[in-house]
Design a protein around this motif. Structure first.
Motif, PDB file in Angstrom:
ATOM      1  N   TYR A 212      43.841  46.501  41.036  1.00 20.38           N
ATOM      2  CA  TYR A 212      43.714  45.155  40.473  1.00 20.38           C
ATOM      3  C   TYR A 212      42.258  44.744  40.328  1.00 20.38           C
ATOM      4  CZ  TYR A 212      43.363  40.085  40.573  1.00 20.38           C
ATOM      5  OH  TYR A 212      42.995  38.795  40.318  1.00 20.38           O
ATOM      6  N   SER A 215      40.855  45.179  36.935  1.00 20.17           N
ATOM      7  CA  SER A 215      41.621  44.691  35.792  1.00 20.17           C
ATOM      8  C   SER A 215      40.717  43.868  34.880  1.00 20.17           C
ATOM      9  CB  SER A 215      42.808  43.841  36.260  1.00 20.17           C
ATOM     10  OG  SER A 215      42.359  42.622  36.825  1.00 20.17           O
ATOM     11  N   SER A 216      40.985  43.930  33.580  1.00 15.18           N
ATOM     12  CA  SER A 216      40.177  43.184  32.611  1.00 15.18           C
ATOM     13  C   SER A 216      40.368  41.685  32.789  1.00 15.18           C
ATOM     14  CB  SER A 216      40.552  43.607  31.185  1.00 15.18           C
ATOM     15  OG  SER A 216      41.932  43.409  30.948  1.00 15.18           O
ATOM     16  N   TRP A 217      41.552  41.265  33.232  1.00 12.30           N
ATOM     17  CA  TRP A 217      41.821  39.831  33.456  1.00 12.30           C
ATOM     18  C   TRP A 217      40.898  39.284  34.533  1.00 12.30           C
ATOM     19  CZ3 TRP A 217      43.171  36.989  37.720  1.00 12.30           C
ATOM     20  CH2 TRP A 217      43.567  35.666  37.484  1.00 12.30           C
ATOM     21  N   TYR A 218      40.828  40.001  35.644  1.00  9.76           N
ATOM     22  CA  TYR A 218      39.971  39.538  36.743  1.00  9.76           C
ATOM     23  C   TYR A 218      38.513  39.518  36.319  1.00  9.76           C
ATOM     24  CZ  TYR A 218      36.957  39.994  40.807  1.00  9.76           C
ATOM     25  OH  TYR A 218      35.927  39.842  41.696  1.00  9.76           O
ATOM     26  N   SER A 220      37.212  39.183  33.350  1.00  9.99           N
ATOM     27  CA  SER A 220      36.939  38.124  32.383  1.00  9.99           C
ATOM     28  C   SER A 220      36.870  36.758  33.057  1.00  9.99           C
ATOM     29  CB  SER A 220      38.020  38.108  31.294  1.00  9.99           C
ATOM     30  OG  SER A 220      38.061  39.339  30.611  1.00  9.99           O
ATOM     31  N   VAL A 221      37.846  36.477  33.919  1.00  5.84           N
ATOM     32  CA  VAL A 221      37.876  35.185  34.611  1.00  5.84           C
ATOM     33  C   VAL A 221      36.669  35.038  35.535  1.00  5.84           C
ATOM     34  CG1 VAL A 221      39.153  33.764  36.270  1.00  5.84           C
ATOM     35  CG2 VAL A 221      40.385  34.984  34.472  1.00  5.84           C
ATOM     36  N   LYS A 222      36.341  36.102  36.251  1.00  4.56           N
ATOM     37  CA  LYS A 222      35.185  36.076  37.151  1.00  4.56           C
ATOM     38  C   LYS A 222      33.903  35.807  36.367  1.00  4.56           C
ATOM     39  CE  LYS A 222      32.413  39.259  40.023  1.00  4.56           C
ATOM     40  NZ  LYS A 222      32.223  38.517  41.273  1.00  4.56           N
ATOM     41  N   SER A 386      38.812  39.769  44.341  1.00  6.50           N
ATOM     42  CA  SER A 386      39.717  38.803  43.740  1.00  6.50           C
ATOM     43  C   SER A 386      38.963  37.490  43.596  1.00  6.50           C
ATOM     44  CB  SER A 386      40.971  38.597  44.606  1.00  6.50           C
ATOM     45  OG  SER A 386      40.620  37.958  45.826  1.00  6.50           O
TER      46      SER A 386
END
Length: 408
Positions: A212, A215-218, A220-222, A386
């Motif tokens: 995880y 992950s690209s989601w993490y 980008s959000v970070k 995370s």
């Protein structure tokens, strides 16, 4: 028992504080009661009554802040939205109460956790050794077979009453179901990871890092969150940077900024910017030592307050760095350390940071052993990254800065 007493102290403080706030700002009885009940539930949900855990993990400030924020949001959602109660609680009253709560939670838990005596963790080790990272009691039993059959150890486990059963990495297990359901079975390398919050480099495998956290989601959000924070802090800290720069020029005339090439994500070089705290003459590539004579007077104060790191928010805005991540190293030192320490280059799989898990737990490098220890913390962070972990590191960094710990 201490937690039970603490609950009643919390309730008493909450009722007293909301009453005092109501004298300053508009806060009706229904609002006072709402804040007390929701706050107590939030304290419990964020484990602020688990004093042994607070003492062990040292994430008090992050948990306290999250509990206060969540309780505030819940009060708004439950009691602000209905039109009938919308005017019963003012935003100013909620802000006052939240500030009081945060200070109270931090001080009360610090005092309460210092009063309790933590009982040693009991490990029942089968065919392996346990590297204790805190006070612990270990009972080691040899095992000559390829498979660990728990029927052979059932009586010994029942007699010792361990908190954890420890087995070798990748060992074959049989009859695990005869153990109590509340008795965890962990591998020997997990002891360091669970209780030391770092990885055991002797048993580490590179494939552990990929999950995880990559992950690209993490990512980008970070990136978005940290860019916004960096922009705000760059603006807010500009007066401090200016004052520090003037102090540097008075103590040691010349450019107040220190620009040096460092290695970023995937080994890509970039220019890091810091406030200069050392004299222009001399070696600036070796590790910092206690009472380092290269650091001039104002530089010691600047380093103590960590103002020298503030210009690095500019690096975050340029996407060279993150706010949270392993510290970047110079190409020459990184090449030297990569030859001596296995897996060292893996810390460059992510963007380097202004602050990091290794900096909070170990501080500055002074020897090869220090670098290895910090690497174990850096890899733990990379494995477990995370948004919540990043927030925890940011909050603990604030705590460290306010208390003046760790700077050299």
């Amino acid at each position: 028992m201490v937690g039970f007493i603490l609950f009643f102290v919390d309730a008493s403080f909450l009722f007293a504080s909301v009453y005092l706030v109501s004298l300053v700002s508009f806060l009706m009885p229904i609002g006072q009661f709402a804040i007390v009940i929701v706050s107590l539930i939030s304290f419990y949900a964020f484990r602020l009554y688990d004093l042994p855990r607070i003492k062990r993990t040292q994430n008090l400030l992050s948990n306290a802040l999250l509990a206060v924020v969540v309780s505030g949001v819940l009060v708004v959602l439950i009691f602000f939205l209905p039109r009938l109660v919308l005017e019963q609680i003012s935003r100013r009253a909620l802000l006052y109460e939240s500030s009081l709560l945060l200070v109270y939670l931090y001080l009360s838990r610090k005092i309460a956790s210092s009063l309790i005596k933590r009982s040693p963790v009991r490990f029942f080790a089968i065919g392996c050794s346990v590297d204790c990272v805190e006070d612990c009691s270990v009972k080691a039993i040899s095992n000559s077979t390829a498979t660990i059959d728990f029927t052979s150890f059932q009586e010994a486990i029942k007699e010792f009453k361990p908190d954890f059963v420890v087995v070798p990495v990748d060992s074959k297990l049989a009859n695990v179901n005869i153990l109590p359901l509340d008795l965890p079975v962990i591998s020997s390398k997990q002891v360091t990871e669970i209780f030391g919050l770092r990885l055991d480099l002797g048993q580490f495998r590179p494939e552990e890092l990929y999950g995880y956290a990559f992950s690209s989601w993490y990512a980008s959000v970070k990136s978005v969150i940290e860019w916004v924070i960096a922009l705000a802090l760059s603006i807010l800290s500009f007066p401090l940077v200016l004052i520090a720069a003037i102090a540097v020029m008075i103590n040691d005339p010349g450019n107040p900024f220190f620009v040096q090439e460092r290695l970023g994500k995937n080994g890509k070089p970039f220019k890091i910017v810091k406030i200069r705290t050392m004299r222009k003459e001399g070696d600036h590539t070796s590790w910092t030592k206690d009472k380092d004579d290269r650091i001039f007077g104002a530089g010691k104060v600047i380093r103590k307050l960590r103002f020298d790191e503030l210009p690095q928010f500019w690096n975050v805005l340029r996407a060279d760095m993150a706010i949270v991540g392993p510290r970047p190293e110079t190409p020459s030192i990184a090449a030297e350390l990569a030859e001596k320490i296995p897996f060292y280059n893996l810390r460059m799989k992510v963007k380097p940071g202004i602050t990091g898990w290794a900096q909070l737990n170990w501080g500055y490098d002074g020897s090869l052993e220090d670098v290895q220890m910090k690497l174990s913390y850096d890899l733990f962070y990379i494995k477990n990254r995370s948004i919540m972990f990043d927030l925890r590191i940011m909050l603990q960094t604030m705590e460290t800065m306010l208390l003046g710990r760790g700077a050299r």
